[in-house]
Motif scaffolding. Structure first.
Motif, PDB file in Angstrom:
ATOM      1  N   ILE A   1      32.825  39.687  26.771  1.00 52.14           N
ATOM      2  CA  ILE A   1      32.838  40.762  27.755  1.00 52.14           C
ATOM      3  C   ILE A   1      32.093  41.971  27.196  1.00 52.14           C
ATOM      4  CG2 ILE A   1      34.336  42.431  28.921  1.00 52.14           C
ATOM      5  CD1 ILE A   1      36.370  40.207  29.285  1.00 52.14           C
ATOM      6  N   ASP A   2      31.211  42.530  28.023  1.00 53.02           N
ATOM      7  CA  ASP A   2      30.462  43.725  27.651  1.00 53.02           C
ATOM      8  C   ASP A   2      31.275  44.957  28.060  1.00 53.02           C
ATOM      9  OD1 ASP A   2      28.668  45.727  27.140  1.00 53.02           O
ATOM     10  OD2 ASP A   2      27.261  45.168  28.731  1.00 53.02           O
ATOM     11  N   PRO A   3      31.813  45.693  27.099  1.00 53.31           N
ATOM     12  CA  PRO A   3      32.664  46.841  27.457  1.00 53.31           C
ATOM     13  C   PRO A   3      31.926  47.928  28.227  1.00 53.31           C
ATOM     14  CG  PRO A   3      32.130  46.853  25.105  1.00 53.31           C
ATOM     15  CD  PRO A   3      31.652  45.542  25.644  1.00 53.31           C
ATOM     16  N   ALA A   4      30.599  47.920  28.166  1.00 54.67           N
ATOM     17  CA  ALA A   4      29.828  48.964  28.847  1.00 54.67           C
ATOM     18  C   ALA A   4      29.678  48.695  30.340  1.00 54.67           C
ATOM     19  CB  ALA A   4      28.450  49.100  28.198  1.00 54.67           C
ATOM     20  N   THR A   5      29.598  47.421  30.727  1.00 52.64           N
ATOM     21  CA  THR A   5      29.323  47.104  32.135  1.00 52.64           C
ATOM     22  C   THR A   5      30.448  46.361  32.845  1.00 52.64           C
ATOM     23  OG1 THR A   5      28.181  45.063  31.452  1.00 52.64           O
ATOM     24  CG2 THR A   5      26.823  47.033  31.753  1.00 52.64           C
ATOM     25  N   ALA A   6      31.351  45.721  32.088  1.00 52.40           N
ATOM     26  CA  ALA A   6      32.434  44.946  32.720  1.00 52.40           C
ATOM     27  C   ALA A   6      33.326  45.799  33.623  1.00 52.40           C
ATOM     28  CB  ALA A   6      33.264  44.234  31.653  1.00 52.40           C
ATOM     29  N   PRO A   7      33.686  47.031  33.238  1.00 48.18           N
ATOM     30  CA  PRO A   7      34.522  47.848  34.136  1.00 48.18           C
ATOM     31  C   PRO A   7      33.876  48.083  35.499  1.00 48.18           C
ATOM     32  CG  PRO A   7      34.533  48.774  31.928  1.00 48.18           C
ATOM     33  CD  PRO A   7      33.484  47.697  31.932  1.00 48.18           C
ATOM     34  N   ALA A   8      32.554  48.216  35.525  1.00 54.00           N
ATOM     35  CA  ALA A   8      31.856  48.423  36.795  1.00 54.00           C
ATOM     36  C   ALA A   8      31.934  47.177  37.666  1.00 54.00           C
ATOM     37  CB  ALA A   8      30.394  48.795  36.538  1.00 54.00           C
ATOM     38  N   VAL A   9      31.914  46.003  37.031  1.00 58.57           N
ATOM     39  CA  VAL A   9      32.044  44.746  37.776  1.00 58.57           C
ATOM     40  C   VAL A   9      33.429  44.651  38.400  1.00 58.57           C
ATOM     41  CG1 VAL A   9      32.104  42.226  37.589  1.00 58.57           C
ATOM     42  CG2 VAL A   9      30.341  43.521  36.373  1.00 58.57           C
ATOM     43  N   LEU A  10      34.460  44.911  37.615  1.00 57.10           N
ATOM     44  CA  LEU A  10      35.830  44.873  38.125  1.00 57.10           C
ATOM     45  C   LEU A  10      36.006  45.874  39.264  1.00 57.10           C
ATOM     46  CD1 LEU A  10      38.737  43.896  38.057  1.00 57.10           C
ATOM     47  CD2 LEU A  10      39.176  45.492  36.163  1.00 57.10           C
ATOM     48  N   ASP A  11      35.442  47.044  39.096  1.00 54.68           N
ATOM     49  CA  ASP A  11      35.546  48.076  40.128  1.00 54.68           C
ATOM     50  C   ASP A  11      34.856  47.630  41.412  1.00 54.68           C
ATOM     51  OD1 ASP A  11      36.359  50.799  40.873  1.00 54.68           O
ATOM     52  OD2 ASP A  11      34.204  51.200  40.959  1.00 54.68           O
ATOM     53  N   ALA A  12      33.728  46.913  41.278  1.00 57.35           N
ATOM     54  CA  ALA A  12      33.005  46.420  42.451  1.00 57.35           C
ATOM     55  C   ALA A  12      33.868  45.431  43.228  1.00 57.35           C
ATOM     56  CB  ALA A  12      31.696  45.766  42.023  1.00 57.35           C
TER      57      ALA A  12
ATOM     58  N   ASN B   1      30.235  34.628  41.866  1.00 58.76           N
ATOM     59  CA  ASN B   1      30.120  34.019  40.538  1.00 58.76           C
ATOM     60  C   ASN B   1      31.509  33.775  39.956  1.00 58.76           C
ATOM     61  OD1 ASN B   1      29.533  33.278  37.900  1.00 58.76           O
ATOM     62  ND2 ASN B   1      27.787  34.665  37.768  1.00 58.76           N
ATOM     63  N   ARG B   2      31.843  32.508  39.776  1.00 62.01           N
ATOM     64  CA  ARG B   2      33.183  32.146  39.307  1.00 62.01           C
ATOM     65  C   ARG B   2      33.383  32.398  37.812  1.00 62.01           C
ATOM     66  NH1 ARG B   2      36.156  29.396  42.996  1.00 62.01           N
ATOM     67  NH2 ARG B   2      37.433  28.416  41.375  1.00 62.01           N
ATOM     68  N   ARG B   3      32.313  32.747  37.112  1.00 60.47           N
ATOM     69  CA  ARG B   3      32.496  33.115  35.705  1.00 60.47           C
ATOM     70  C   ARG B   3      33.418  34.328  35.589  1.00 60.47           C
ATOM     71  NH1 ARG B   3      26.786  32.034  34.813  1.00 60.47           N
ATOM     72  NH2 ARG B   3      26.535  30.133  33.593  1.00 60.47           N
ATOM     73  N   TYR B   4      33.361  35.209  36.581  1.00 61.99           N
ATOM     74  CA  TYR B   4      34.171  36.428  36.503  1.00 61.99           C
ATOM     75  C   TYR B   4      35.673  36.153  36.531  1.00 61.99           C
ATOM     76  CZ  TYR B   4      29.841  39.024  37.128  1.00 61.99           C
ATOM     77  OH  TYR B   4      28.574  39.552  36.959  1.00 61.99           O
ATOM     78  N   ILE B   5      36.069  34.967  37.017  1.00 63.38           N
ATOM     79  CA  ILE B   5      37.488  34.603  36.953  1.00 63.38           C
ATOM     80  C   ILE B   5      37.736  33.623  35.802  1.00 63.38           C
ATOM     81  CG2 ILE B   5      37.927  35.079  39.386  1.00 63.38           C
ATOM     82  CD1 ILE B   5      37.817  32.037  39.890  1.00 63.38           C
ATOM     83  N   GLY B   6      36.739  33.500  34.914  1.00 60.91           N
ATOM     84  CA  GLY B   6      36.916  32.715  33.695  1.00 60.91           C
ATOM     85  C   GLY B   6      36.455  31.278  33.770  1.00 60.91           C
ATOM     86  N   GLU B   7      35.837  30.886  34.869  1.00 60.40           N
ATOM     87  CA  GLU B   7      35.448  29.480  35.027  1.00 60.40           C
ATOM     88  C   GLU B   7      34.018  29.253  34.538  1.00 60.40           C
ATOM     89  OE1 GLU B   7      36.759  27.081  38.518  1.00 60.40           O
ATOM     90  OE2 GLU B   7      34.601  26.978  38.895  1.00 60.40           O
TER      91      GLU B   7
ATOM     92  N   VAL C   1      29.933  19.827  34.590  1.00 58.78           N
ATOM     93  CA  VAL C   1      30.940  20.332  33.659  1.00 58.78           C
ATOM     94  C   VAL C   1      31.582  21.598  34.234  1.00 58.78           C
ATOM     95  CG1 VAL C   1      31.376  21.236  31.342  1.00 58.78           C
ATOM     96  CG2 VAL C   1      29.717  19.383  31.675  1.00 58.78           C
ATOM     97  N   VAL C   2      32.884  21.550  34.441  1.00 56.64           N
ATOM     98  CA  VAL C   2      33.637  22.705  34.922  1.00 56.64           C
ATOM     99  C   VAL C   2      34.830  22.902  33.993  1.00 56.64           C
ATOM    100  CG1 VAL C   2      34.931  23.736  36.828  1.00 56.64           C
ATOM    101  CG2 VAL C   2      32.959  22.263  37.312  1.00 56.64           C
ATOM    102  N   VAL C   3      34.910  24.087  33.360  1.00 53.16           N
ATOM    103  CA  VAL C   3      35.972  24.366  32.396  1.00 53.16           C
ATOM    104  C   VAL C   3      36.712  25.631  32.817  1.00 53.16           C
ATOM    105  CG1 VAL C   3      36.560  24.743  29.978  1.00 53.16           C
ATOM    106  CG2 VAL C   3      34.554  23.357  30.563  1.00 53.16           C
ATOM    107  N   PRO C   4      37.937  25.498  33.372  1.00 51.52           N
ATOM    108  CA  PRO C   4      38.728  26.693  33.681  1.00 51.52           C
ATOM    109  C   PRO C   4      39.037  27.470  32.397  1.00 51.52           C
ATOM    110  CG  PRO C   4      39.633  24.739  34.748  1.00 51.52           C
ATOM    111  CD  PRO C   4      38.608  24.260  33.767  1.00 51.52           C
ATOM    112  N   ASN C   5      39.008  28.768  32.478  1.00 56.53           N
ATOM    113  CA  ASN C   5      39.282  29.633  31.325  1.00 56.53           C
ATOM    114  C   ASN C   5      38.317  29.391  30.161  1.00 56.53           C
ATOM    115  OD1 ASN C   5      41.612  30.691  32.670  1.00 56.53           O
ATOM    116  ND2 ASN C   5      42.719  28.836  32.086  1.00 56.53           N
ATOM    117  N   GLY C   6      37.107  28.919  30.500  1.00 59.13           N
ATOM    118  CA  GLY C   6      36.104  28.689  29.458  1.00 59.13           C
ATOM    119  C   GLY C   6      35.314  29.930  29.099  1.00 59.13           C
ATOM    120  N   VAL C   7      35.454  30.974  29.927  1.00 61.05           N
ATOM    121  CA  VAL C   7      34.744  32.238  29.732  1.00 61.05           C
ATOM    122  C   VAL C   7      35.777  33.361  29.807  1.00 61.05           C
ATOM    123  CG1 VAL C   7      32.951  33.763  30.674  1.00 61.05           C
ATOM    124  CG2 VAL C   7      32.703  31.292  30.871  1.00 61.05           C
ATOM    125  N   PRO C   8      35.639  34.398  28.987  1.00 64.31           N
ATOM    126  CA  PRO C   8      36.561  35.535  29.118  1.00 64.31           C
ATOM    127  C   PRO C   8      36.496  36.114  30.533  1.00 64.31           C
ATOM    128  CG  PRO C   8      35.235  35.749  27.126  1.00 64.31           C
ATOM    129  CD  PRO C   8      34.649  34.609  27.903  1.00 64.31           C
TER     130      PRO C   8
END
Length: 263
Positions: free
Chosen positions: A167-178, A219-225, A231-238
């Motif tokens: 997770i990029d601390p500089a831009t991740a909060p803006a994604v969550l806010d969006a 983009n399902r990566r944002y929920i960790g997929e 290949v589909v891995v739940p919780n494979g990404v922060p």
């Protein structure tokens, strides 16, 4: 006899020197065979598995004007790695009175030459297919470990030295806010404008567009997929959008609770 050189390389990892080497050997072949050369046709970072190569197509089109009699390639696989394309475009050139020759592969006229040329083209196509399979196997192995496999990096993530998503601390909060604002009714245009005002940029350094926002919200990566091909891995990404946040908005539209499938 008047000729042109066609040169190409297929990957950004190959350097300009590979073109220079092809031109040098083709020019030597031309001098040895008293061929007067016109300007070469060069395609950079384009595969010969496809005929979607601008300067290749320009060369085929220009051949109808009878400006040259011969096309010189360093090896036949520079012309095409697809036997159908090779046969088709050589036929077009022949109708225009143009022959394709290899500067480094001795292919003689007659029946034996036809057999050798077809063998070389078959080997080029085999090599291309085998290489593609090896690349896919390597990328699949990376995917099973949830490693970054190239492509555009989603906003909010970086990749560490081991090619894992972080997770990029500089831009991740803006994604969550969006996501939060979209759940509460904000339009994609409003989200786009706000992200640009905040100075958020894509991984390529470009401004946020409506297409960027659309891809973000799907983009399902944002929920960790993690996804790559099959290949589909739940919780494979922060996860940037945490489960606790999703459960808070059970009454919100499915776009937040259950994002559509997307690579």
């Amino acid at each position: 006899m008047t000729g042109v050189i066609y040169a190409r390389y297929s990957s950004d990892n190959q350097r300009e020197e590979s073109i220079e080497g092809q031109l040098r050997e083709c020019q030597a072949f031309a001098r040895k065979n008293d061929i007067t050369l016109l300007e070469p046709y060069i395609d950079r970072a384009l595969s010969a598995k496809t005929d979607n190569r601008p300067n290749f197509q320009k060369m085929i089109k220009d051949s109808a004007a009878k400006k040259f009699d011969i096309v010189i390639v360093w090896k036949l696989d520079r012309f095409a790695r697809n036997r159908f394309d090779s046969a088709h475009y050589k036929s077009v050139l022949r109708k225009n009175g143009v022959k394709v020759v290899s500067a480094t592969e001795a292919i003689y006229e007659g029946a034996e030459g036809i057999l050798l040329e077809s063998m070389l083209e078959g080997m080029a196509e085999y090599y291309s297919a085998e290489f593609s399979e090896k690349v896919v196997r390597g990328l699949t192995e990376n995917a099973l470990k949830c490693k970054y496999n190239g492509g555009t990096l989603p906003i909010g993530y970086t990749v560490d030295e081991n090619q894992f998503f972080q997770i990029d601390p500089a831009t991740a909060p803006a994604v969550l806010d969006a996501f939060k604002k979209y759940a509460k009714g904000a339009t994609m245009q409003e989200i786009k404008d706000e992200l640009n005002i905040k100075g958020i940029r894509t991984s390529k350094g470009t401004k946020i567009t409506l297409n960027t926002v659309t891809r973000m919200l799907h983009n399902r990566r944002y929920i960790g997929e993690y996804q790559y091909r099959d290949v589909v891995v739940p919780n494979g990404v922060p996860a940037i959008i945490p489960p606790s946040y999703l459960s808070k908005y059970k009454s919100e539209p499915p776009r937040i609770r259950k994002l559509p499938q997307s690579n």
